[in-house]
Design a protein around this motif. Structure first.
Motif, PDB file in Angstrom:
ATOM      1  N   ARG A 169      32.841 -10.117 -30.342  1.00 51.42           N
ATOM      2  CA  ARG A 169      32.094 -10.396 -31.565  1.00 51.42           C
ATOM      3  C   ARG A 169      32.843  -9.824 -32.759  1.00 51.42           C
ATOM      4  NH1 ARG A 169      29.233 -10.564 -27.359  1.00 51.42           N
ATOM      5  NH2 ARG A 169      27.278 -11.731 -27.151  1.00 51.42           N
ATOM      6  N   ILE A 170      33.112 -10.696 -33.739  1.00 51.87           N
ATOM      7  CA  ILE A 170      33.897 -10.296 -34.907  1.00 51.87           C
ATOM      8  C   ILE A 170      32.997  -9.919 -36.077  1.00 51.87           C
ATOM      9  CG2 ILE A 170      35.586 -11.075 -36.616  1.00 51.87           C
ATOM     10  CD1 ILE A 170      36.709 -12.951 -34.490  1.00 51.87           C
ATOM     11  N   ALA A 171      32.003 -10.760 -36.361  1.00 50.43           N
ATOM     12  CA  ALA A 171      31.142 -10.517 -37.522  1.00 50.43           C
ATOM     13  C   ALA A 171      29.786 -11.169 -37.311  1.00 50.43           C
ATOM     14  CB  ALA A 171      31.794 -11.066 -38.788  1.00 50.43           C
ATOM     15  N   HIS A 172      28.740 -10.472 -37.780  1.00 46.07           N
ATOM     16  CA  HIS A 172      27.399 -11.055 -37.746  1.00 46.07           C
ATOM     17  C   HIS A 172      27.280 -12.046 -38.894  1.00 46.07           C
ATOM     18  CE1 HIS A 172      23.024 -11.169 -38.721  1.00 46.07           C
ATOM     19  NE2 HIS A 172      22.952 -11.291 -37.408  1.00 46.07           N
ATOM     20  N   LEU A 173      26.772 -13.250 -38.604  1.00 48.48           N
ATOM     21  CA  LEU A 173      26.718 -14.311 -39.609  1.00 48.48           C
ATOM     22  C   LEU A 173      25.315 -14.488 -40.187  1.00 48.48           C
ATOM     23  CD1 LEU A 173      28.981 -16.911 -37.751  1.00 48.48           C
ATOM     24  CD2 LEU A 173      29.637 -15.358 -39.604  1.00 48.48           C
ATOM     25  N   VAL A 174      24.356 -14.873 -39.361  1.00 49.54           N
ATOM     26  CA  VAL A 174      22.993 -15.126 -39.840  1.00 49.54           C
ATOM     27  C   VAL A 174      21.999 -14.762 -38.745  1.00 49.54           C
ATOM     28  CG1 VAL A 174      23.687 -16.991 -41.413  1.00 49.54           C
ATOM     29  CG2 VAL A 174      23.038 -17.528 -39.048  1.00 49.54           C
ATOM     30  N   SER A 175      20.711 -14.684 -39.130  1.00 52.87           N
ATOM     31  CA  SER A 175      19.642 -14.396 -38.170  1.00 52.87           C
ATOM     32  C   SER A 175      18.461 -15.322 -38.420  1.00 52.87           C
ATOM     33  CB  SER A 175      19.174 -12.941 -38.288  1.00 52.87           C
ATOM     34  OG  SER A 175      20.202 -12.045 -37.947  1.00 52.87           O
ATOM     35  N   PHE A 176      17.758 -15.661 -37.339  1.00 50.68           N
ATOM     36  CA  PHE A 176      16.553 -16.486 -37.410  1.00 50.68           C
ATOM     37  C   PHE A 176      15.418 -15.752 -36.695  1.00 50.68           C
ATOM     38  CE2 PHE A 176      20.197 -19.316 -37.459  1.00 50.68           C
ATOM     39  CZ  PHE A 176      19.912 -20.188 -38.504  1.00 50.68           C
ATOM     40  N   GLY A 177      14.264 -15.664 -37.346  1.00 53.58           N
ATOM     41  CA  GLY A 177      13.108 -15.013 -36.743  1.00 53.58           C
ATOM     42  C   GLY A 177      11.970 -16.002 -36.550  1.00 53.58           C
TER      43      GLY A 177
END
Length: 219
Positions: A202-210
């Motif tokens: 894993r290089i970078a966190h992009l987005v999140s969905f809840g």
């Protein structure tokens, strides 16, 4: 469905996408949240898609505050031209999968019956009703985190089943707040899994969905 740029996620039941209500986005545009209807006893699938696929990505999930449930890699378009939708339907254990199932919560009239805690937590609960159920903070929510990854090769399938433990569905009456359902793992079903899967960092966190799920009558 909630989408952020070329990334989107949704929940399916019986092969159909559940409707989403009250979709909201964070100010920085990196998080989306919504409500979805839950039906007691129904199995569900967490779905993720990147419709651009300029980079390799993966979507991990947390269900009711569980440990990370690892998703499936989606390769860049240049490496695979067919449409790719990553579907996570449960926890894989060897050659079997235990599916996600909407289950009924059990109400507890006593805060001391609803959570696991040490002596200091007991003092907190006796003096603050808002802390009556720690589980109620996370029960009723599915979170999907999308990461950019660097694929490094293949490895034998790992067994993550023992590392994922969903919380008991017991919540204090005062902390219920419309939560009637939680998630449990259903009986194991045999699956034919590949001998090896893609592995990456894993290089970078992009987005999140809840996704906050509630019985349809309470939405």
């Amino acid at each position: 469905m909630p989408s952020i740029g070329n990334y989107s996620a949704w929940i399916e039941v019986d092969g159909k996408r559940l409707p989403e209500y009250q979709i909201k986005y964070s100010g920085e545009g990196k998080q989306a949240s919504c409500y979805i209807p839950s039906e007691l006893g129904k199995e569900f699938v967490i779905c993720y898609e990147d419709n651009l696929r300029a980079i390799a990505t993966i979507a991990d999930a947390k269900v009711d505050g569980s440990k990370t449930i690892y998703g499936y890699y989606i390769p860049p378009y240049k490496e695979y031209q067919e449409r790719c939708v990553a579907r996570t339907s449960g926890v894989l254990t060897g050659n079997a999968i235990r599916p996600f199932v909407f289950a009924a919560c059990e109400l507890s009239l006593s805060a001391l019956d609803s959570v696991k805690f040490d002596f200091n937590h007991i003092l907190d609960i006796l003096t603050d009703d808002d802390n009556a159920s720690k589980e109620a903070i996370t029960i009723g929510k599915i979170v999907v985190h999308v990461w950019q990854v660097s694929i490094v090769g293949y490895a034998r399938n790992a067994d993550h089943g023992d590392s994922v433990d969903l919380p008991p569905l017991r919540i204090h009456e005062q902390a219920k707040k419309g939560i009637d359902h939680g998630v449990q793992l259903g009986p194991a079903k045999p699956v034919k899994s590949p001998a090896a899967t893609l592995q990456g960092a894993r290089i970078a966190h992009l987005v999140s969905f809840g996704f906050r799920y509630r019985p349809l009558g309470k939405l």
